[in-house]
Structures are given as C-alpha cells and as structure tokens.
Design a protein around this motif. Structure first.
Motif, mmCIF file in Angstrom:
data_model
loop_
_atom_site.group_PDB
_atom_site.id
_atom_site.type_symbol
_atom_site.label_atom_id
_atom_site.label_comp_id
_atom_site.label_asym_id
_atom_site.label_seq_id
_atom_site.Cartn_x
_atom_site.Cartn_y
_atom_site.Cartn_z
ATOM 1 N N GLN A 87 -8.232 -0.132 -0.949
ATOM 2 C CA GLN A 87 -8.504 -1.062 0.375
ATOM 3 C C GLN A 87 -9.246 -1.082 0.922
ATOM 4 O OE1 GLN A 87 -4.706 -1.971 2.564
ATOM 5 N NE2 GLN A 87 -4.677 -3.997 3.246
ATOM 6 N N ASP B 249 -6.267 -1.969 -4.488
ATOM 7 C CA ASP B 249 -5.280 -2.708 -3.411
ATOM 8 C C ASP B 249 -5.952 -3.380 -2.967
ATOM 9 O OD1 ASP B 249 -3.924 -2.904 -1.273
ATOM 10 O OD2 ASP B 249 -3.874 -0.410 -0.420
ATOM 11 N N THR C 210 0.790 -0.869 -0.031
ATOM 12 C CA THR C 210 -0.198 0.142 -0.063
ATOM 13 C C THR C 210 0.379 1.217 -0.037
ATOM 14 O OG1 THR C 210 -1.693 -1.017 1.204
ATOM 15 C CG2 THR C 210 -1.543 0.974 1.005
HETATM 16 MG MG LIG Z 1 -1.719 -2.892 2.105
#
Ligand SMILES: [Mg+2]
Ligand SMILES: Nc1ncnc2c1ncn2[C@@H]1O[C@H](COP(=O)(O)OP(=O)(O)OP(=O)(O)O)[C@@H](O)[C@H]1O
Length: 274
Positions: free
Chosen positions: A102, A183, A48
């Motif tokens: 995410q 992500d 990330t």
């Molecule tokens: Mg991550």
C-alpha cells in the motif's frame, strides 16, 4: 476449482494492544494457480493484516493466534508457511510470493536511478548473475511493464505516479514469483491509469501464470479484473464468489451494502454507468 496455490485455514490475527484488536478472525480461503482473487472491504476491516499475515510480514503487537497457510509450490512440494525459519521465509517471500505494498510507489529511493534499484533485487537474490545479465533483465522488466528500458537511468521524481507504480510492479515480478499480493496498488492514481495498469497485470498473469491477491476497497474495479472476489468485514470473510456472481447476485447483506455505495453498475461486466 483448479489446482490450488495457497490454502489459508482458520487464520486469525490479534493486535495485542489495550483493548486487543481482533483484526482477522478465522479466515479460510483458497487461491487457485493463475487466479486473480480480489479482496474487498471497508477501511479497517483487516485486508492488509490478512495479506501481511499470510506472508509472515506482521510485526508486534500483531500476533497470529490461530490457523495455517499452505503454499502448494509448482514443484509439487507443499510448504507450511508458518513453519519456515526467518531466513527461509525471506527468500521464499521474494522467490515465490512478492508484494506490492500500500503506497509503494512512494517507497522508491529518491536518490537512486530506478534501474539500479531493480538491479539490487537481482544482486541480492541472484548473486550468480553478472552485472551485464542484471542490466539486461532490468531492461526486459521495464519493457514488460511498459515503462521502457530507456528509463532505467531516471530517478523516481522524473517519473509520473503511474510509471513509479509500474516500476514497483516490475520489482515484484523480477524473480518470477508464483503469487503476487497487491495492496491497493493503484488507489493513488487517476482512474484511466489505474485501469490500464490493472489490465496489464491481468495480461501478464496470462503470460506468466502467477496468481494475484488484489486488495482494494474499490469493488467496481475488482469486478472488472478478478476471477473471484472475497468480501471482508470486521476481520471475517463474509462472502466469496465468482466476480459475476458477486456483482449480479450478492448473497450477503453486507456485500449488497458495499455494492450500493458505488455508482450503479449496469450493462456488460465492467461498464460503470453513473
Ligand atoms: Mg490496508
Ligand atoms: N499496529 C497496529 N496496532 C493496533 N491495531 C492495528 C495495528 N494495525 C492495524 N490495526 C487495526 O487492525 C484493524 C485492521 O487494519 P488493516 O490495516 O488490516 O485494515 P485494512 O482493511 O487494510 O484498511 P485500509 O483499507 O484502510 O487499508 C483496524 O482496526 C486497525 O485499526
């Protein structure tokens, strides 16, 4: 490799805490136009941070300590992402690069209809569009990601997790970016829904020609859909290769360890045999 879209060179990020965390260490990576690149590695390895870093989405205490990111625009212009001003970067991020974060599907506004949330993207970034044009674009987008235009008036809680994630993908596609960074876009979803969404992204990529950086710790999933895979460990890329090569002939010991932690893979590419 075909024409490059993004060139990341010797890129490093440190979280300036005590003690400092060197989350990304000297990453060099090239992404081709139209390519799906998978980025895999254990939790905490820096996936990330790298994805945020190349889009300048990092906030303090994160510091980019080294490296460059060049975006080779379809117009032929090469853009040094680190040199863009804040406002230029904001526009660049939606127009040229979009991101599915995410846990994104839980970030929809619970009290707004999804159609109006999609329309907001156009209102901000395409102010010249009329309300009618916006509605029509949103209907097209919802069809494109197979949520269906009739769902525009639904609220997020009226949709399944898979549908909400498709809405996020529609949002990321809205301005027809050249790069989509995803992500862990499907991790919270069940396996069948995951696979269907991923296949669809792959199809859309063929239709629109965008590139994808697809982040996950689920290596078998990447084997199915990506052209190449980069394996990340403790902030470094330890191996990059064509998906088939990573699967059949991993060069790095860590890649082998990572592969062995998943069910054995045999037969045709993508067939998982437990
Ligand atoms: Mg991550
Ligand atoms: N704000 C922060 N301050 C300090 N350290 C951080 C911060 N954010 C992330 N880190 C650290 O940086 C490293 C990389 O984190 P990152 O979130 O990029 O990993 P990841 O590969 O995306 O993990 P996951 O698969 O769990 O999402 C980890 O050691 C993490 O603890």
């Amino acid at each position: 490799m075909s024409e490059p879209l993004l060139s990341i060179h010797d890129f490093s990020v440190t979280y300036d805490v005590d003690p400092p965390v060197h989350a990304v260490k000297g990453v060099t990576l090239e992404l081709a136009r139209g390519e799906i690149l998978g980025l895999a590695g254990e939790s905490g390895c820096g996936k990330t941070t790298l994805a945020y870093g190349v889009q300048r989405l990092l906030k303090a205490p994160a510091v980019i300590t080294n490296g460059s990111v060049m975006f080779h625009d379809a117009s032929g212009e090469d853009v040094d992402i680190n040199a863009l001003g804040a406002e230029e970067m904001r526009r660049f991020r939606w127009d040229k690069i979009s991101m599915v974060f995410q846990g994104a599907m839980n970030s929809l506004n619970p009290v707004a209809q999804i159609g109006s949330q999609l329309e907001d993207v156009f209102e901000v970034h395409r102010p010249e569009m009329t309300p009618r044009q916006r509605r029509s674009e949103v209907a097209d987008l919802l069809e494109l990601v197979r949520v269906g235009a009739q769902r525009a008036r639904s609220f997020p809680h009226e949709l399944s997790g898979g549908m909400r994630q498709r809405v996020m993908i529609a949002m990321a596609l809205a301005l027809r970016p050249q790069l989509m960074v995803m992500d862990e876009p499907t991790t919270a979803l069940d396996v069948l829904v995951q696979r269907e969404i991923i296949r669809q992204i792959s199809q859309l990529r063929h239709e629109f020609g965008f590139s994808v950086i697809f982040i996950t710790h689920d290596l078998p999933l990447l084997l199915e859909i990506t052209d190449r895979i980069a394996i990340m460990r403790e902030g470094e890329i330890v191996e990059v290769g064509r998906a088939e090569q990573i699967w059949t002939d991993p060069q790095d010991a860590y890649t082998r360890t990572l592969l062995s932690s998943f069910p054995r893979l045999t037969g045709e590419r993508g067939v998982v045999v437990r």
